[in-house]
Design an enzyme around this catalytic site. Sequence first.
Site, PDB file in Angstrom:
ATOM      1  CG  HIS A  30      -1.742   1.115   1.169  1.00  0.00           C
ATOM      2  ND1 HIS A  30      -2.258   1.814   2.320  1.00  0.00           N
ATOM      3  CD2 HIS A  30      -2.739   1.591   0.130  1.00  0.00           C
ATOM      4  CE1 HIS A  30      -3.104   2.662   2.155  1.00  0.00           C
ATOM      5  NE2 HIS A  30      -3.261   2.609   0.719  1.00  0.00           N
ATOM      6  CG  ASP A  51       8.551  11.113 -21.726  1.00  0.00           C
ATOM      7  OD1 ASP A  51       9.656  11.083 -21.142  1.00  0.00           O
ATOM      8  OD2 ASP A  51       8.124  12.455 -21.802  1.00  0.00           O
ATOM      9  CB  ALA A  94       3.663  11.140 -22.138  1.00  0.00           C
TER      10      ALA A  94
END
Length: 139
Positions: A20, A28, A129
């Site tokens: 957790h 990218d 990205a």
Amino acid sequence: MKKNQLLNSELSYLVATLGHTDEITVCDAGLPIPETTQRIDLALTHGVPGFIETTRTLLAEMQIEGVIIAEEFREVSPILHAALLDLLESEEQQSGKTVSRTYVSHEEFKVRSGESRAIVRTGECTPYANVIFQAGVVF
């Protein structure tokens, strides 16, 4: 042989051993990756595999509770950013859990990604990205 989508053994092992709040970065082709952080390099050529394709496959295997995204991603690459948000909304609908979204500067993102359990490098060549996934629990 695995029946689920994720066939890459390193990535599959990583997901299976997450606890957790552990974090995984999907990036990218250009994000700097510290030598101290595990690199899972999926990049074959420009655009292969893509950021969304990799993210979709990872989300099919991994429960998340939050993401960290660079502010520049939403500003410079709005189409791919919107595609990521669509995936997150689908994840929320499927899991019935809210996925928190935190935006930071790209410089802060680079520092934070170095704290990930691993960084998964794609062939994506769209600026900014990148996303950090925070592991959630299925119960």
